[in-house]
Motif scaffolding. Sequence first.
Motif, mmCIF file in Angstrom:
data_model
loop_
_atom_site.group_PDB
_atom_site.id
_atom_site.type_symbol
_atom_site.label_atom_id
_atom_site.label_comp_id
_atom_site.label_asym_id
_atom_site.label_seq_id
_atom_site.Cartn_x
_atom_site.Cartn_y
_atom_site.Cartn_z
ATOM 1 N N HIS A 1 0.907 -1.168 0.025
ATOM 2 C CA HIS A 1 0.061 -0.143 -0.038
ATOM 3 C C HIS A 1 0.827 1.361 0.002
ATOM 4 O O HIS A 1 1.601 1.459 0.961
ATOM 5 N N HIS B 1 1.222 5.308 -2.101
ATOM 6 C CA HIS B 1 0.948 6.740 -2.939
ATOM 7 C C HIS B 1 2.228 7.142 -3.636
ATOM 8 O O HIS B 1 2.743 8.162 -2.953
ATOM 9 N N HIS C 1 -8.915 2.562 2.059
ATOM 10 C CA HIS C 1 -8.403 2.586 3.349
ATOM 11 C C HIS C 1 -9.706 2.287 4.247
ATOM 12 O O HIS C 1 -10.766 2.833 4.110
ATOM 13 N N HIS D 1 -4.681 -0.776 6.142
ATOM 14 C CA HIS D 1 -4.795 -0.466 7.452
ATOM 15 C C HIS D 1 -5.422 -1.402 8.374
ATOM 16 O O HIS D 1 -4.845 -2.323 9.251
ATOM 17 N N ASP E 1 2.934 3.018 3.127
ATOM 18 C CA ASP E 1 1.811 4.022 2.984
ATOM 19 C C ASP E 1 2.780 5.239 2.134
ATOM 20 O O ASP E 1 3.844 5.012 1.465
HETATM 21 ZN ZN LIG Z 1 -2.778 5.243 2.525
#
Ligand SMILES: [Zn+2]
Length: 660
Positions: free
Chosen positions: A70, A72, A219, A256, A307
């Motif tokens: 996960h 970005h 998420h 998460h 993340d």
């Molecule tokens: Zn995220």
Amino acid sequence: MTQSVDILLTNAIVLTMDEKLTQYEPGAVAIQGDHILAVGLEADLIKAYDAKERIDCGQKVLMPGLINAHTHVPMTLLRGLADDLRLDVWLMGYMLPVEREFVNPDFVSLGTSLACAELIRTGVTCFADMYYFEEHVAQATARAGMRAVCSQTVLKWPAPDADYYEESLAASREFIQRWKGHQLIVPSVAPHAPYTCTQEILQATAALAVEFDVPLHTHLAETALEVENCRNENGMPVIPYVKKQNIFDAKVLAAHCVHVDDGEIKTLLHHGAGVAHNPSSNLKLASGFAPVKKMLEAGINVGIGTDGAASNNDLDMFEEIRLAAFLSKGYTGDPTALPASTVLSMSTRLGAKALHIGEITGSLEPGKRADLILVDITRLHNAPRFRREKNSIYAQLVYSSHSTDVSDVMVNGCWLMRDRQLTTLNETELISNAQEYASRIDQFLIKREKSVLSKLIAIGGATEGESFEVQSKVRIQDPAPILEAIQKSELEILRHRHYHEFDTYFSFEDPDQGFLRYREDEFLSENEQVSTVRYRLTLIGPAREGTFPSEVLLSRSRFIAPAPHSLRFYREYFKPTSELMIEKYRLRWRVLFHGTEFFINLDHVTQPALGYFLEIKSRTWSRRDAEHKAQLARDLISYLGTSPEAVEPLDYVEIIRQAH
Ligand SMILES: [Zn+2]
């Protein structure tokens, strides 16, 4: 009889990371085109295969590439922009305004390339991304030669790539159609989170993912507050709520899942959802401790992710793996929790399964794509090596290895790093281009931070624009005669309201910034009960435009915005130098006086105990009109029985100064 292959990797400690954690030493891997043909002992493979190219791995560990479950990726360009803040201040105060200003296809391409360079260097071959302009994330990723699940974000607010969610939904559909079947990119759709999406968005994105049989990336249950709000608004926690919106009809990758209970874990398992555990992000943003051990024991495919780089701040999966192990041990109080082989499986085979691409990558097995890395375990920080126990190699990788020990990376049968040299990306150029963006963003924020107004506009709500207000405020001893006067016939009462108001005034070092008022308005019903509550922010300009005879004041009027966040949020975001709290009961009439509309406020200021005030107000958009209204305001004051000579003119700004 020998079979011909393209590449034969020999003289390696081969960790297949398959279900049985099979190892071969000295081991070898035969690669044909984009996939693995065979994995086994070196002696067997040399006998069986005639390689066009034979590569001696020098006794390094040969294992599947790591999977960042996960992230970005374009957010690498925002790395270090704002740190050590609470999630809402960080997100609403910094990330979203900067993203609104800067994120475009060029930003996304550069950020993705920068991230790919870092990911390749640190042994990652595949990642799951979620961002805007995902088309450009996919293009830059494919150019770098990496594998990724690329998820186009859909959310209820205007995004850098869409004014309305319908646009992002349509873009997601086209994006999926364009990339479906690509050898490196798996397109996907990402409803950002339950609290940033409407039910309609959750349902529509789920239907889209089902229609094209692609993963749905989101998420879920990241913070306790999210769960609490979900309970309050929907009467149930997050997982049952999104289930009700059909999202588990799709192949879900849920980042998460920090705050999920046993029942919710069962639901995730039952629907085959993959989970991405993000230890650095959860720690840095103080989101809590995900029940990783429980989820794994239940049988959920839990991968590990970094993340975004703005909340980590690097994309180092070696660090993330180690942290996942330590965090679980510390949290459960059990040092046997998440042993090294488990966290390494999470970052390879289980990660691939969490991304729903377990059939093509995540382990070294015949038929899977050739996504692999070489790790040198002979360096100082990793010496010596014990060989008595087969599993100690996993401990070496998890507890002692650094990402800089990765020397070679292959994705889909192509080398992306050979002997620590990137083959598809130019690091120097990327670093210098990224620096240019950082300088521009710095300039933008420096300018913004200078003005309370632009900070207010940056978090949305307030629109730029100005009006004026004619006002007269006088201290009175006894409200009774005024109440009586209001009932007389010359006034036409249009509306009457009763409020209990709590105002917090923020003031700033530079008095030219004015005051920012956070107001909690409780509407009181006839029997003094609170019927509704409204929260508003008002920026009160510093300048008094002018005064008229007899203390009627023309003030520059206010910038008003709804205040959806907490007082604490605004305090941390605006950083006032001082604060003052005022509590008052307000009777308000909207009246017509000689054909002109006025507000009459009769205030009882209880905190600090300043007594009663009468306030006459009227809004205006021109100075000429202001003059006319000022005259009427004076007449109205006389009419209400207080003579201008006898009054003590004040405004709240002055009250604040007195009270300091
Ligand atoms: Zn995220």
